[in-house]
Design an enzyme around this catalytic site. Sequence first.
Site, PDB file in Angstrom:
ATOM      1  N   THR A  26       0.886  -1.239  -0.109  1.00  0.00           N
ATOM      2  CA  THR A  26      -0.456   0.644  -0.028  1.00  0.00           C
ATOM      3  C   THR A  26       0.945   1.204  -0.468  1.00  0.00           C
ATOM      4  OG1 THR A  26      -2.073   0.983   1.117  1.00  0.00           O
ATOM      5  CG2 THR A  26      -0.786   0.343   2.450  1.00  0.00           C
ATOM      6  N   CYS A  32      -3.031   7.170   7.930  1.00  0.00           N
ATOM      7  CA  CYS A  32      -3.145   6.305   8.252  1.00  0.00           C
ATOM      8  C   CYS A  32      -2.297   5.142   8.400  1.00  0.00           C
ATOM      9  CB  CYS A  32      -3.463   5.996   6.567  1.00  0.00           C
ATOM     10  SG  CYS A  32      -4.646   6.947   5.329  1.00  0.00           S
ATOM     11  N   HIS A  49      -5.625  -0.640   5.048  1.00  0.00           N
ATOM     12  CA  HIS A  49      -4.615   0.920   4.729  1.00  0.00           C
ATOM     13  C   HIS A  49      -6.185   1.702   5.863  1.00  0.00           C
ATOM     14  CE1 HIS A  49      -2.784   4.151   2.578  1.00  0.00           C
ATOM     15  NE2 HIS A  49      -3.969   4.485   3.175  1.00  0.00           N
TER      16      HIS A  49
END
Lengths: 165, 212
Positions: A26, A32, A49
Site C-alpha cells: 500500500t 493512516c 490501509h
Amino acid sequence: MNEPKPVVRVGIAELKIVKSPNMIRTSGLGSCVGVVIYDLSQKTAGLAHIMLPDSSLAKQADLNTSKYADTAIDVLVKKLTSKGKRPSVLKAKIAGGAEMFQFSTSNESMRIGPRNTAAVKEKLAQYGIRIMSEDVGGNSGRTIEFDPETGRLHIRTVHKGETII
Amino acid sequence: MMEHELSSIEKDVLKEIGNIGAGNAATAMAQLINQTVDMAVPTVNIAAFDEVMEIVGGPDTPVAAVVINITGDITGKVYFVLSIAEAEFIASQVTGEPDIQLLNGAPPKTIAISALQEIGNILTGSYLSALSDFTQLNMVSSVPDLGIDMAGAILSGGLVDLSQYSDYAIIIDTRIKGKSHSNRIHGHFLLLPDPGSFTKIFNALGVYRDDE
C-alpha cells in the site's frame, strides 16, 4: 536474480489478502496505518490501509469496514483464521500513523495518526496477536510492501530511503 | 448521497468557484514569478479517495503541498499542490537562489521552506478571499502548512474528516501552469469543501437543491 514477484496493491481504506508468491503493498501512508497480519506457516498475509481509529465515528449509512481499525482487523482475522485456527497464532507488523502537519489549531483530526496507531495496537492485543515490528509516528509518508514468504516488511519514505522491518 | 447527484447547474457553480478562486491566485502567482500564468478550465470530480491521489499523479508521487483549513460559514480545505521540480523552480524564482533542492536527502534550506510557505500563504489567501467576495460567505483561513512528501500521505490528511461521512470527495481542481516553464506537471489548486458546506455555497449563489 529472482523473477520479480507479483504485487497486489491495496488502496486507501481498502484491505486484501495474498498468498505467496504474491506480495502485497500500500502506498502513501500518512496518518493512516498499514496493518499486516500474517501466517508464515501458510505463507498468507492480509493488509489493511486504515484511515480512522473506531467505527463508532462513522456517520455513513453503508459502513466501509476496511476503513476503521476495529472493523478492518476483525475482517483480516476472520479471513486468516478460516481453518479453525486461533487468532493468537497470527503475527502482525504495522507502519504509518504519522503526523504530516503540525497545525497550530487544536483540530483533533490532526492527531489522527497517533490515535490510529493506538487503536490498531489495542485491537491486535484483544486478539492476542503479537506485533513483531513496527515503524510508526514521525512525520513522513510511507509506502510499505510485505512478502508473505519471508515475513519481511519493506518500508520506503521520500526523505529517509528504505528500511526493512 | 448528495455527492453522487450533483446537477449540471451545481457542477457549473462549483467550476465557477474554482475559476474565481484560482484565477485570483494565478494572478498573484504571475506577479511572484514575473511571468504569465495559464489556468485550465476547472474540473469538478466526485472522486473515491484513491482517485483523489491520482489527480496529482498517484499516492507515491512526491509533491510539495500547502494546505489551509477553512473555518467560518463554510468549512473545508484548500490545497496548493506542486511537483517537486515546480516547487524548486518557483522557490528559486522568488528567492533568487539558483540551486534549490527539496529532496536530495539533506533537509531543504530554510530559505526554500520559508519561500514556499509564503508563496502558499499568498496564493491560498487570494484564492479564499476571491471566494469569500463572490459568495458573500465568511471564510477564515488557518495558518498554512507546507508538506513535502508522498501525495497520498499529504492528501489523505485532508480526507480524514470527510471520511467519517463518505468514501467520496467532491474536489474542485484548477490546474495552473507558468507559460515559459516547460515542466509537464502542473500546479493544482484543490478545494475540498466539507459535506455540509455545499448547500451553503449553493444557497449563497441562488441555486436551490430539490431535496430541501
